[in-house]
Structures are given as structure tokens and as C-alpha cells.
Design an enzyme around this catalytic site. Structure first.
Site, PDB file in Angstrom:
ATOM      1  N   LEU A 126       0.868  -1.163   0.000  1.00 36.71           N
ATOM      2  CA  LEU A 126       0.000   0.000   0.000  1.00 36.71           C
ATOM      3  C   LEU A 126       0.911   1.220   0.000  1.00 36.71           C
ATOM      4  CD1 LEU A 126      -2.640  -0.975   2.743  1.00 36.71           C
ATOM      5  CD2 LEU A 126      -2.962  -0.991   0.266  1.00 36.71           C
ATOM      6  N   ASP A 127       0.492   2.263  -0.655  1.00 37.03           N
ATOM      7  CA  ASP A 127       1.286   3.494  -0.666  1.00 37.03           C
ATOM      8  C   ASP A 127       1.499   4.006   0.756  1.00 37.03           C
ATOM      9  OD1 ASP A 127       1.487   3.481  -3.418  1.00 37.03           O
ATOM     10  OD2 ASP A 127      -0.250   4.789  -3.710  1.00 37.03           O
ATOM     11  N   GLN A 128       2.522   4.799   0.931  1.00 31.92           N
ATOM     12  CA  GLN A 128       2.882   5.325   2.246  1.00 31.92           C
ATOM     13  C   GLN A 128       1.696   5.983   2.943  1.00 31.92           C
ATOM     14  OE1 GLN A 128       6.140   8.116   2.208  1.00 31.92           O
ATOM     15  NE2 GLN A 128       5.800   8.733   4.304  1.00 31.92           N
ATOM     16  N   THR A 130      -1.478   5.536   2.438  1.00 31.14           N
ATOM     17  CA  THR A 130      -2.698   4.736   2.413  1.00 31.14           C
ATOM     18  C   THR A 130      -2.728   3.791   3.606  1.00 31.14           C
ATOM     19  OG1 THR A 130      -2.683   4.802  -0.002  1.00 31.14           O
ATOM     20  CG2 THR A 130      -4.044   3.107   1.026  1.00 31.14           C
TER      21      THR A 130
END
Length: 165
Positions: A126-128, A130
Site C-alpha cells: 500500500l502506498d505510504q 494509504t
């Protein structure tokens, strides 16, 4: 007579490639007369004082760090956790420590090498910024099965009910 900063540094540091020199300059590790210079093509004179800081090497293998994890489920094969926003999943330039991988290696020392040294147990990311549930493989078999499932999106279904437009 003025010359390009990268050319002058290459002449002084024969053991570095031009790309390494350029990287050091652009990262702010070079000073000319006490001022940081970030342009490889900056002109310097013979009388200019040049200082180059060589950063210490970064370990190739992430180190375990005691970072709290919100574990939702764990057994001998997998771990599910709630990743908060702001937590980087795996080490990368600019985020070499304080990542989910560092926390996982402290929580599950046996993860080292499962699915790769730099991203042990990481099946997806997951993106930072998110937040959400992440599944981590604790065995190579779990890694193989989960990776196959995530790559094929076999378990993704459309929502049921509701109206269609």
C-alpha cells in the site's frame, strides 16, 4: 579557467564513476567554498575549495526495528495487519529505516529471505499515505500461493446487490 564540477571531481576521485559523482552532487554531498552545490555542470575554478562527503554504505539487508504493529490475525503461515497511513512498506531511498519490513523482521525474525531479502513476506503493498489491511506471508509456500492469488486477482469479486445503471 573554469571547469565543470563533475569533471574536476572525477579527476580527483578516480575510484568513482561519473554517475556516482553526479549522484553525490545532486544529493547535496558536495560543497564549493563552503556552499552546497547540486548541479554537476556548475563551473569551478582551480582556487575553489571542494568538499565531498561520502555517506556511509547502507546495509543491503533491512534491520529489525521495534515498531508497534496492529496485528489483526496471525498463524504459522500468514499475518494480517492494519497498516496506518504514513508507514512506508519496504526500505527505499529516503526511507531506509522505520518501515513495515523493519517492524516485521522484529516481530517475525523467521521472515528473513521469504520472497526476497529486501521485501521479506511482502505479498502486496500500500502506498505510504494509504491505510488498510495487509497480508504478509510467513512461509515460502504461503508466499507462493498468495503471490499467485494477488497477481491473478482470483478472489476479487464485484459487489452484490444494489442497482445497475
Amino acid at each position: 579557467m573554469s571547469e565543470r564540477l563533475d569533471i574536476v571531481l572525477m579527476a580527483r576521485h578516480h575510484d568513482f564513476s561519473r554517475s556516482r559523482i553526479k549522484g553525490l552532487i545532486e544529493a547535496g554531498f558536495v560543497k564549493v567554498n563552503g556552499e552546497v552545490v547540486t548541479k554537476a555542470g556548475a563551473k569551478v575554478d582551480e582556487s575553489d575549495a571542494l568538499d565531498v562527503f561520502i555517506p556511509p554504505p547502507v546495509p543491503a539487508v533491512p534491520e529489525p526495528e521495534e515498531i508497534p504493529l496492529d496485528v489483526l490475525y496471525e498463524d504459522e503461515n500468514i499475518l494480517a495487519l492494519d497498516k496506518p497511513p504514513g508507514l512506508v512498506v519496504h526500505p527505499a531511498p529516503g526511507h531506509l529505516t522505520g518501515t513495515l519490513v523493519n517492524a516485521l523482521l522484529a516481530h517475525c525474525p523467521e521472515l528473513g529471505g521469504i520472497g526476497g531479502v529486501s521485501r521479506p513476506g511482502i505479498v502486496h503493498r500500500l502506498d505510504q499515505d494509504t491505510s488498510g489491511v495487509m497480508v504478509v506471508a510467513k512461509t515460502q509456500r504461503a508466499m507462493d500461493v498468495l503471490s499467485k492469488e494477488f497477481s491473478s486477482h482470483a478472489n476479487i469479486t464485484k459487489p452484490r446487490g444494489g442497482s445497475r445503471t
